[in-house]
Scaffold this active site. Structure first.
Site, PDB file in Angstrom:
ATOM      1  N   ARG A 165       0.821  -1.221   0.000  1.00 46.89           N
ATOM      2  CA  ARG A 165       0.000   0.000   0.000  1.00 46.89           C
ATOM      3  C   ARG A 165       0.856   1.273   0.000  1.00 46.89           C
ATOM      4  NH1 ARG A 165      -3.719  -3.171  -0.927  1.00 46.89           N
ATOM      5  NH2 ARG A 165      -5.827  -2.959  -0.112  1.00 46.89           N
ATOM      6  N   SER A 237     -11.225  -0.430   2.817  1.00 44.98           N
ATOM      7  CA  SER A 237     -10.394  -0.546   4.028  1.00 44.98           C
ATOM      8  C   SER A 237      -9.979   0.854   4.455  1.00 44.98           C
ATOM      9  CB  SER A 237      -9.124  -1.352   3.745  1.00 44.98           C
ATOM     10  OG  SER A 237      -9.424  -2.658   3.341  1.00 44.98           O
ATOM     11  N   GLU A 335      -5.292   4.267   5.771  1.00 50.10           N
ATOM     12  CA  GLU A 335      -5.011   3.976   4.366  1.00 50.10           C
ATOM     13  C   GLU A 335      -5.656   5.046   3.486  1.00 50.10           C
ATOM     14  OE1 GLU A 335      -5.773   1.651   0.574  1.00 50.10           O
ATOM     15  OE2 GLU A 335      -6.998   0.937   2.220  1.00 50.10           O
TER      16      GLU A 335
END
Ligand code: EPU
Length: 340
Positions: A165, A237, A335
């Site tokens: 990520r 998420s 995130e």
């Protein structure tokens, strides 16, 4: 290029939350993009590049600058060479349209990344990943505008500095605007169904599924686990899965038996699923605070009533961060990108 002022951003995000941008415009070519960046520099205006708004949370106060929506399109498949086909795609294309087209052409590489909302240009920024595959595993290069020199340059996969990520585009925030992405795909290549959910899906049914079957399975699994972002305010998420030391992992799994852990490239570091921690340690699956909560089938996903507020999401985020810290000692990282 039509520059509009005082444009509400909520309708441009999947959270369906957020105040107005002072200025807003759409660009559909490299020339338009560079011209707009030049104008923003002249006017000393902060810039935010928008794709489909599926991984952002916009402040209730909005954005004091210009939002440039990147709609640079195009999808060009190269000729096949030894079973390999490269595709070059404009940043403004919809990611899932690209996945669908590669699968239609029986090209393997990104079928596990089906149904992820967002644009092609946003995908490398956070190195999108799902079901055991990341965009980094097929990406050859990206073409970007360097906003400090106003020149277009190419970065190889290595130069993008991909990690879980993560990429250089997160660290040198705002400097580069991705305009094109080139991926390397394999005609009829062998699919990857090692990820637990996919393995469970195919076990006993079909041990070597084709590219289309894997895409269909991913769409089905996602549909069962994740909220429909077209109807419910969400950005998927909300946090990253934490990467912790082996030592800390051993202590935690002694305390909380069953805690899953996934090895990383560094043998001393273990990735742990925060969804599991929120669900099994923090009693946070389906937890609600007013208009915001975690999704009842996936605790890592925050959902909010469309038109509620970024403040309410942040308030809820802080409660989750507090619980995880208190019960596990882990400091979680968001995130989703904050715009404000
Ligand atoms: N789990 C629970 N309870 C929950 C949620 C998860 O026990 O409420 C457990 C699951 O049973 C499983 C483990 O936690 O053992 C991992 O769950 P899952 O496979 O759903 O994946 P994740 O780690 O929660 C990541 C990505 C997702 C991606 C899935 C599938 C991140 C931050 N998220 O989620 O990406 O779809 O894997 O590969 O890495 C996104 O980025 O928006 C996103 C949805």
């Amino acid at each position: 290029m039509n520059i509009r002022s005082d444009i509400p951003l909520a309708p441009y995000t999947t959270f369906m939350i957020g105040g107005p941008a002072d200025f807003f415009c759409v660009v559909s070519s490299e020339e338009e993009l560079v011209a707009m960046i030049r104008r923003a520099h002249d006017g000393k205006l902060p810039v935010f590049i928008l794709g489909k708004g599926s991984n952002i949370l916009v402040a209730d106060e909005g954005f004091r600058g210009i939002v440039i929506k990147n709609e640079i399109r195009g999808m060009e498949f190269g000729s096949e060479d030894n079973g390999v086909v490269c595709v070059t795609v404009g940043a403004g294309e919809t990611w899932d349209d690209l996945v669908a087209e590669t699968v239609r052409r029986n090209l393997h590489g990104i079928e596990n990344l089906a149904a992820i909302p967002g644009t092609v240009g946003a995908a490398p920024v956070q190195n999108i990943g799902a079901y055991g595959v990341e965009i980094a595993s097929t990406l050859v290069s990206v073409r970007v505008l360097d906003t400090t020199t106003l020149a277009y340059v190419e970065f190889s996969n290595k130069e993008c500095q991909f990690a879980y990520r993560d990429s250089r585009f997160k660290h040198e925030k705002g400097r580069y605007v991705i305009v094109q992405v080139t991926l390397r795909l394999v005609k009829g290549g062998k699919t990857d169904i090692g990820y637990k959910d996919l393995k469970d899906f195919f076990t006993g049914k079909n041990e070597s599924p084709g590219i289309k079957e894997v895409r269909d399975a991913v769409i089905g699994i996602r549909g069962n686990k994740l909220p429909d972002w077209k109807r419910i305010g969400t950005a998927g998420s909300f946090f990253k899965n934490p990467i912790i030391s082996k030592n800390q992992f051993e202590k935690l799994s002694a305390q909380y038996p069953g805690l899953p852990g996934y090895p990383t490239k560094d043998a001393q570091l273990i990735k742990v699923p925060l969804g599991w921690i929120l669900d099994n340690i923090c009693e946070a699956k389906g937890l609600r605070m007013g208009p915001v909560g975690t999704y009842e089938k996936q605790a890592l996903v925050i959902v909010a009533q469309p038109g509620s507020s970024a403040a309410a999401v942040i308030n809820f985020q802080n409660e989750l961060i507090r619980r995880v810290k208190e019960r596990t000692g882990i400091q979680v990282e968001r995130e989703v990108e904050w715009v404000g």
